[in-house]
Motif scaffolding. Sequence first.
Motif, PDB file in Angstrom:
ATOM      1  N   ASN A  98      51.100  78.668  51.417  1.00  0.00           N
ATOM      2  CA  ASN A  98      51.152  77.656  52.453  1.00  0.00           C
ATOM      3  C   ASN A  98      50.216  76.213  52.201  1.00  0.00           C
ATOM      4  OD1 ASN A  98      50.359  80.386  54.741  1.00  0.00           O
ATOM      5  ND2 ASN A  98      52.464  79.553  54.094  1.00  0.00           N
ATOM      6  N   ILE A  99      50.637  75.185  52.626  1.00  0.00           N
ATOM      7  CA  ILE A  99      50.121  73.907  52.887  1.00  0.00           C
ATOM      8  C   ILE A  99      50.011  73.426  54.235  1.00  0.00           C
ATOM      9  CG2 ILE A  99      49.905  73.601  50.210  1.00  0.00           C
ATOM     10  CD1 ILE A  99      51.830  71.513  50.781  1.00  0.00           C
ATOM     11  N   GLU A 100      49.326  72.369  54.572  1.00  0.00           N
ATOM     12  CA  GLU A 100      49.347  71.730  55.520  1.00  0.00           C
ATOM     13  C   GLU A 100      49.505  70.121  55.394  1.00  0.00           C
ATOM     14  OE1 GLU A 100      47.428  73.223  59.670  1.00  0.00           O
ATOM     15  OE2 GLU A 100      46.152  71.409  59.070  1.00  0.00           O
ATOM     16  N   MET A 101      50.240  69.532  56.419  1.00  0.00           N
ATOM     17  CA  MET A 101      50.045  67.933  56.030  1.00  0.00           C
ATOM     18  C   MET A 101      49.729  67.605  57.431  1.00  0.00           C
ATOM     19  SD  MET A 101      53.223  65.446  55.296  1.00  0.00           S
ATOM     20  CE  MET A 101      54.167  65.738  56.439  1.00  0.00           C
ATOM     21  N   ASN A 102      48.419  66.638  57.661  1.00  0.00           N
ATOM     22  CA  ASN A 102      47.859  66.133  58.733  1.00  0.00           C
ATOM     23  C   ASN A 102      48.380  64.629  59.012  1.00  0.00           C
ATOM     24  OD1 ASN A 102      46.250  68.526  59.552  1.00  0.00           O
ATOM     25  ND2 ASN A 102      45.640  68.101  57.574  1.00  0.00           N
ATOM     26  N   VAL A 103      48.732  64.585  60.260  1.00  0.00           N
ATOM     27  CA  VAL A 103      49.135  63.068  60.253  1.00  0.00           C
ATOM     28  C   VAL A 103      48.067  62.531  61.023  1.00  0.00           C
ATOM     29  CG1 VAL A 103      50.990  61.731  61.572  1.00  0.00           C
ATOM     30  CG2 VAL A 103      51.647  63.709  60.344  1.00  0.00           C
ATOM     31  N   LEU A 139      56.594  60.192  57.249  1.00  0.00           N
ATOM     32  CA  LEU A 139      56.487  61.602  57.120  1.00  0.00           C
ATOM     33  C   LEU A 139      57.443  61.858  55.877  1.00  0.00           C
ATOM     34  CD1 LEU A 139      56.756  62.886  60.474  1.00  0.00           C
ATOM     35  CD2 LEU A 139      55.095  63.275  59.115  1.00  0.00           C
ATOM     36  N   ARG A 140      58.676  61.181  55.881  1.00  0.00           N
ATOM     37  CA  ARG A 140      59.600  61.468  54.670  1.00  0.00           C
ATOM     38  C   ARG A 140      58.999  60.947  53.334  1.00  0.00           C
ATOM     39  NH1 ARG A 140      65.146  58.958  55.692  1.00  0.00           N
ATOM     40  NH2 ARG A 140      65.512  60.596  53.728  1.00  0.00           N
ATOM     41  N   ARG A 141      58.293  60.015  53.386  1.00  0.00           N
ATOM     42  CA  ARG A 141      57.684  59.396  52.036  1.00  0.00           C
ATOM     43  C   ARG A 141      56.602  60.358  51.793  1.00  0.00           C
ATOM     44  NH1 ARG A 141      55.559  55.090  54.282  1.00  0.00           N
ATOM     45  NH2 ARG A 141      57.566  54.008  54.153  1.00  0.00           N
ATOM     46  N   SER A 142      55.840  60.761  52.587  1.00  0.00           N
ATOM     47  CA  SER A 142      54.569  61.594  52.311  1.00  0.00           C
ATOM     48  C   SER A 142      55.255  63.106  51.677  1.00  0.00           C
ATOM     49  CB  SER A 142      53.954  61.989  53.340  1.00  0.00           C
ATOM     50  OG  SER A 142      53.022  60.882  53.693  1.00  0.00           O
ATOM     51  N   ASN A 152      58.367  63.639  50.499  1.00  0.00           N
ATOM     52  CA  ASN A 152      58.936  63.264  49.215  1.00  0.00           C
ATOM     53  C   ASN A 152      58.187  63.292  48.029  1.00  0.00           C
ATOM     54  OD1 ASN A 152      61.354  63.479  50.458  1.00  0.00           O
ATOM     55  ND2 ASN A 152      61.724  61.301  50.779  1.00  0.00           N
ATOM     56  N   ASN A 153      56.926  62.479  48.333  1.00  0.00           N
ATOM     57  CA  ASN A 153      56.206  62.463  47.332  1.00  0.00           C
ATOM     58  C   ASN A 153      55.287  63.724  46.966  1.00  0.00           C
ATOM     59  OD1 ASN A 153      53.989  60.594  45.660  1.00  0.00           O
ATOM     60  ND2 ASN A 153      52.585  61.381  46.985  1.00  0.00           N
ATOM     61  N   ALA A 154      55.197  64.323  47.884  1.00  0.00           N
ATOM     62  CA  ALA A 154      54.361  65.698  47.807  1.00  0.00           C
ATOM     63  C   ALA A 154      55.555  66.771  46.999  1.00  0.00           C
ATOM     64  CB  ALA A 154      53.898  66.191  48.997  1.00  0.00           C
ATOM     65  N   GLU A 155      56.706  66.556  47.532  1.00  0.00           N
ATOM     66  CA  GLU A 155      57.775  67.619  46.783  1.00  0.00           C
ATOM     67  C   GLU A 155      57.778  67.312  45.439  1.00  0.00           C
ATOM     68  OE1 GLU A 155      61.272  69.921  46.382  1.00  0.00           O
ATOM     69  OE2 GLU A 155      59.589  69.947  47.762  1.00  0.00           O
ATOM     70  N   GLU A 156      57.881  66.045  44.872  1.00  0.00           N
ATOM     71  CA  GLU A 156      57.855  65.523  43.500  1.00  0.00           C
ATOM     72  C   GLU A 156      56.840  66.126  42.653  1.00  0.00           C
ATOM     73  OE1 GLU A 156      58.237  61.345  40.699  1.00  0.00           O
ATOM     74  OE2 GLU A 156      58.696  61.296  43.078  1.00  0.00           O
ATOM     75  N   LYS A 157      55.625  65.907  43.108  1.00  0.00           N
ATOM     76  CA  LYS A 157      54.385  66.297  42.441  1.00  0.00           C
ATOM     77  C   LYS A 157      54.336  67.684  42.400  1.00  0.00           C
ATOM     78  CE  LYS A 157      51.674  62.012  43.348  1.00  0.00           C
ATOM     79  NZ  LYS A 157      50.668  61.245  43.730  1.00  0.00           N
ATOM     80  N   ALA A 158      54.953  68.250  43.459  1.00  0.00           N
ATOM     81  CA  ALA A 158      54.636  69.892  43.531  1.00  0.00           C
ATOM     82  C   ALA A 158      55.306  70.336  42.065  1.00  0.00           C
ATOM     83  CB  ALA A 158      55.286  70.423  44.771  1.00  0.00           C
ATOM     84  N   HIS A 159      56.622  69.664  41.790  1.00  0.00           N
ATOM     85  CA  HIS A 159      57.492  70.209  40.847  1.00  0.00           C
ATOM     86  C   HIS A 159      56.622  70.611  39.754  1.00  0.00           C
ATOM     87  CE1 HIS A 159      61.299  68.400  42.583  1.00  0.00           C
ATOM     88  NE2 HIS A 159      60.917  69.245  43.242  1.00  0.00           N
ATOM     89  N   SER A 160      55.638  69.822  39.433  1.00  0.00           N
ATOM     90  CA  SER A 160      54.699  70.037  38.207  1.00  0.00           C
ATOM     91  C   SER A 160      53.859  71.314  38.296  1.00  0.00           C
ATOM     92  CB  SER A 160      53.601  68.969  38.020  1.00  0.00           C
ATOM     93  OG  SER A 160      52.612  68.837  39.110  1.00  0.00           O
ATOM     94  N   ILE A 212      49.392  67.179  44.111  1.00  0.00           N
ATOM     95  CA  ILE A 212      49.602  66.038  45.274  1.00  0.00           C
ATOM     96  C   ILE A 212      48.466  65.006  45.399  1.00  0.00           C
ATOM     97  CG2 ILE A 212      49.872  65.659  47.704  1.00  0.00           C
ATOM     98  CD1 ILE A 212      51.292  68.307  47.685  1.00  0.00           C
ATOM     99  N   ALA A 213      47.257  65.482  45.291  1.00  0.00           N
ATOM    100  CA  ALA A 213      45.991  64.561  45.452  1.00  0.00           C
ATOM    101  C   ALA A 213      46.208  63.668  46.695  1.00  0.00           C
ATOM    102  CB  ALA A 213      46.161  63.810  44.144  1.00  0.00           C
ATOM    103  N   ASP A 214      46.472  64.206  47.716  1.00  0.00           N
ATOM    104  CA  ASP A 214      46.101  63.248  49.008  1.00  0.00           C
ATOM    105  C   ASP A 214      45.548  64.082  49.930  1.00  0.00           C
ATOM    106  OD1 ASP A 214      46.734  62.102  51.322  1.00  0.00           O
ATOM    107  OD2 ASP A 214      49.033  61.804  50.767  1.00  0.00           O
ATOM    108  N   SER A 215      44.629  63.468  50.518  1.00  0.00           N
ATOM    109  CA  SER A 215      43.559  64.085  51.317  1.00  0.00           C
ATOM    110  C   SER A 215      44.270  64.491  52.895  1.00  0.00           C
ATOM    111  CB  SER A 215      42.448  63.322  51.764  1.00  0.00           C
ATOM    112  OG  SER A 215      42.709  61.948  52.227  1.00  0.00           O
ATOM    113  N   ASP A 216      45.456  64.077  53.049  1.00  0.00           N
ATOM    114  CA  ASP A 216      46.225  64.439  54.047  1.00  0.00           C
ATOM    115  C   ASP A 216      46.747  65.725  54.114  1.00  0.00           C
ATOM    116  OD1 ASP A 216      45.662  62.196  55.443  1.00  0.00           O
ATOM    117  OD2 ASP A 216      47.584  60.941  54.950  1.00  0.00           O
TER     118      ASP A 216
END
Length: 494
Positions: A84-89, A106-109, A111-119, A71-75
């Motif tokens: 488990n993971i946590e998303m911080n807004v 939230l939806r964009r984040s 969806n992006n995380a979901e797409e990258k998690a597939h790897s 995901i490579a996102d500090s949020d």
Amino acid sequence: MGVEVEAKSYSREERQRYREKVRQNLDVFERMLASSQFEFEKPMTGMELELNLVDDNFQPRFANLEVLAAIADSDFQTELAQYNIEMNVRPRPLPGDSALELEEDLRRSLNNAEEKAHSAQARIVPIGILPTIMPEHFEGDWITANNRYAALNDSIFYARGEDIYLDIEGPTGERVHTYSDTIAPESACTSMQLHLQVAPADFANYWNAAQAIVGPQLALAANSPYFFGQRLHAETRIELFKQATDTRSIELKNQGVRPRVFFGERWITSIFDLFEENVRYFPALLAECGDEDPIALLEQGVAPTLAELRLHNGTVYRWNRPIYDVVNGTPHLRVENRVLPAGPSMIDVMANAAFYYGVVRQLAREERPIWTRMSFAAAEENFRRCARDGIDARIYWPGFGEVRADELVLRHLLPMAHEGLADWGVSAAVRDRYLSVIEGRCITAANGAEWQVHMVEAFEATGMDRPTALRSMLERYISHVHENLPVHEWPREI
């Protein structure tokens, strides 16, 4: 995740020094409440959303570090278990159309995380308890490699002196009763946490208001009916979290020692009441001391971080937690509402938030506050009933007597939420979008828990066994999450 610590265990001398530092912090905090300037001019809100990871067979995927690297996102951060993971807004103002922008973010984040998690061969699920988690999943290497989690696990068992006993029974007699030699079952409890920044003088009103409505919140949003394959409470997460982090032996329970997952025992008059209770009642789990001299800083006109007091506060698990923090040198106070489960869809998440912020605003500003007309014990009983029964719960409310929670929301609390959001300066478009979701749940008597139970029973009626029915339900659940329909509109046919 909470603040990271350096040690996994602590000596007696470190614990004694930590206790002394916490008490010093408390004294300084009391002085600050009387004399310091706190940031509260803008109604700022924030959110944390805990998430589960599953594999292609909808079983827990123990790969959060791999997923976070993708995901490579500090949020996005780690949580207790490797599934488990946590998303911080990040905090943002409440007024205007900001909630609509937040939903899109939230939806964009996600969806992006979901797409990258597939790897990493993973999918992301916002749900109160992952229904496919089973006891055997905790037999291996389940905990995230993090000092805080290891120290918490060791400290809880050191304080308790014996294995944790879980005993939860559902409405049909299905029951989980087992022992655990780690706090792994706590990781099954994934939540949404809402933050509201308030002025020191207003804190007690907002905290009391938040305590008063935790029952209706749970009735509307329950989303955790299954654990270890058994149908339990509508929001099983509440009782599971309480039992899975209990530091008390049976004898200490019998003596009336307070649990660390703490509803509270009275209405308050100041935020100081809560921090003072923490110090008086709860021994340290994490005894990490820093070098800050809070007295010297305060006398220099600098806001101290009060790191030890904040760390201790983070290990007392109130459903509405007081927060002290310092940002850019200025201190502020927040109410952290921790009662809600994660999910189902992002529009449901936003609806739950809108209802909370609106009702709390109105209750906190009433001329005759709800906490002067309802006992604290009644508020706690409402909380217990709604966690157990969800949308079907009956609760007590002044002026209504005993009433169904959904009826109370429709007749009284929903109009209050509209007024409260309008008072915050929230746009009509935001109010209409999200509060119509709350109205829809009440009219249809449907929430996440009710949908899950309905679908599992429907799959079982076709001859599926329980594990297969849970997997099939979860597959449908994930697809509907990404459609972003509110849960009361989700299809119910097989």
